[in-house]
Scaffold this motif. Structure first.
Motif, mmCIF file in Angstrom:
data_model
loop_
_atom_site.group_PDB
_atom_site.id
_atom_site.type_symbol
_atom_site.label_atom_id
_atom_site.label_comp_id
_atom_site.label_asym_id
_atom_site.label_seq_id
_atom_site.Cartn_x
_atom_site.Cartn_y
_atom_site.Cartn_z
ATOM 1 N N ARG A 54 0.705 -1.128 -0.106
ATOM 2 C CA ARG A 54 -0.121 -0.213 -0.151
ATOM 3 C C ARG A 54 0.862 1.131 0.028
ATOM 4 N NH1 ARG A 54 -3.349 -3.085 3.766
ATOM 5 N NH2 ARG A 54 -2.303 -1.916 5.551
ATOM 6 N N ASP A 55 1.968 1.289 0.920
ATOM 7 C CA ASP A 55 3.016 2.336 0.883
ATOM 8 C C ASP A 55 3.430 2.703 -0.373
ATOM 9 O OD1 ASP A 55 2.292 2.856 3.570
ATOM 10 O OD2 ASP A 55 4.221 1.717 4.191
ATOM 11 N N GLN A 56 3.942 1.556 -1.034
ATOM 12 C CA GLN A 56 4.655 1.515 -2.423
ATOM 13 C C GLN A 56 3.414 2.260 -3.498
ATOM 14 O OE1 GLN A 56 6.060 -2.204 -3.410
ATOM 15 N NE2 GLN A 56 7.934 -1.985 -1.916
ATOM 16 N N PHE A 57 2.192 1.776 -3.464
ATOM 17 C CA PHE A 57 1.261 2.065 -4.445
ATOM 18 C C PHE A 57 1.111 3.745 -4.122
ATOM 19 C CE2 PHE A 57 -3.149 3.307 -5.197
ATOM 20 C CZ PHE A 57 -3.260 2.766 -6.361
ATOM 21 N N SER A 71 4.030 5.970 -5.344
ATOM 22 C CA SER A 71 4.088 5.703 -7.011
ATOM 23 C C SER A 71 2.691 6.574 -7.461
ATOM 24 C CB SER A 71 3.882 4.214 -7.342
ATOM 25 O OG SER A 71 4.762 3.385 -7.206
ATOM 26 N N GLU A 72 1.671 6.582 -6.796
ATOM 27 C CA GLU A 72 0.467 7.310 -7.237
ATOM 28 C C GLU A 72 0.863 8.841 -7.052
ATOM 29 O OE1 GLU A 72 -4.388 7.197 -6.742
ATOM 30 O OE2 GLU A 72 -2.884 6.750 -4.952
ATOM 31 N N GLN A 73 1.538 9.069 -5.820
ATOM 32 C CA GLN A 73 1.863 10.728 -5.563
ATOM 33 C C GLN A 73 2.991 10.892 -6.407
ATOM 34 O OE1 GLN A 73 3.803 11.202 -1.599
ATOM 35 N NE2 GLN A 73 3.694 13.187 -1.674
ATOM 36 N N LEU A 74 4.051 10.050 -6.792
ATOM 37 C CA LEU A 74 4.879 10.595 -7.612
ATOM 38 C C LEU A 74 4.268 10.918 -9.126
ATOM 39 C CD1 LEU A 74 7.970 10.982 -8.344
ATOM 40 C CD2 LEU A 74 8.004 8.747 -8.872
ATOM 41 N N LEU A 75 3.210 9.968 -9.743
ATOM 42 C CA LEU A 75 2.428 10.375 -10.744
ATOM 43 C C LEU A 75 1.897 11.472 -10.697
ATOM 44 C CD1 LEU A 75 1.450 9.265 -13.648
ATOM 45 C CD2 LEU A 75 -0.270 7.907 -12.298
ATOM 46 N N ASN A 76 0.987 12.006 -9.600
ATOM 47 C CA ASN A 76 0.321 13.053 -9.713
ATOM 48 C C ASN A 76 1.225 14.415 -9.547
ATOM 49 O OD1 ASN A 76 -1.914 11.677 -9.251
ATOM 50 N ND2 ASN A 76 -1.848 11.907 -7.128
#
Length: 202
Positions: free
Chosen positions: A22-25, A28-33
């Protein structure tokens, strides 16, 4: 009792793994945003300088042009991921201190890899020794391996893609570009290129 402890340990380990995923997801989602926000900000800033032109287009045209611009960004990102860092003809000519004609001749002779682009040729930077303003001599061996296996018309994008891709078996988990940059054994690199070229020819 032992079975209960084992079950608890398994459950705990499973919970930790789920939490880690969950932390990795979320990371990654934060980086994408963040990347999307950067693209939007840069796009908005560029358009702000051309408000007099933007005012003349309709809402439908704006949507269509915006979608096309996004497609160009995505295509460019995919291309960069495929072939790695690159410079265009003008920059390559400046870095190497040679004419465009000289670049073209070296490309034709197989000592320099060039990728056809829109009104220019792109040169992957892994093949250049920027500090010494020269082309790495190993490039000829890499291109030669693919041309020997696939003919003179060997796809330059195939070579560029191979050079930017991790080679777990042949190069200990490094890409050929990284292998070159680290100054590792050239003969091993030549053999890796030969095997990759022969595999592509099958």
């Amino acid at each position: 009792m032992a079975d209960s402890l084992s079950d608890l340990k398994t459950l705990y380990t499973s919970d930790l793994e789920e939490e880690r995923n969950r932390d990795q997801f979320h990371s990654s989602e934060q980086l994408l945003n963040e990347r999307v926000d950067m693209l939007v900000d840069a796009f908005h800033e560029r358009l702000s300088d051309a408000r007099h032109v933007i005012e003349e287009i309709s809402a439908d045209e704006a949507c269509e042009l915006g979608a096309k611009a996004a497609e160009v960004v995505v295509a460019s990102a995919r291309w960069s991921r495929l072939v790695g860092d690159r410079i265009d003809t003008s920059e390559a000519s400046r870095v190497l201190g040679v004419s465009r004609q000289a670049l073209s001749k070296r490309q034709a002779s197989g000592s320099l890899l060039g990728l056809p682009g829109h009104n220019t040729t792109w040169y992957p930077t892994w093949q250049l020794d920027i500090e010494n303003e020269s082309i790495r001599p190993e490039v000829r061996d890499i291109i030669g391996a693919f041309r020997d296996a696939l003919g003179e018309g060997a796809d330059p994008f195939l070579i560029a893609s191979w050079a930017s891709t991790t080679q777990h078996e042949d190069l200990n988990g490094l890409s050929p570009a990284e292998w070159l940059a680290d100054g590792k054994d050239i003969e091993q690199l030549r053999q890796a290129a030969q095997r990759a070229a022969e595999s592509s020819a099958q």
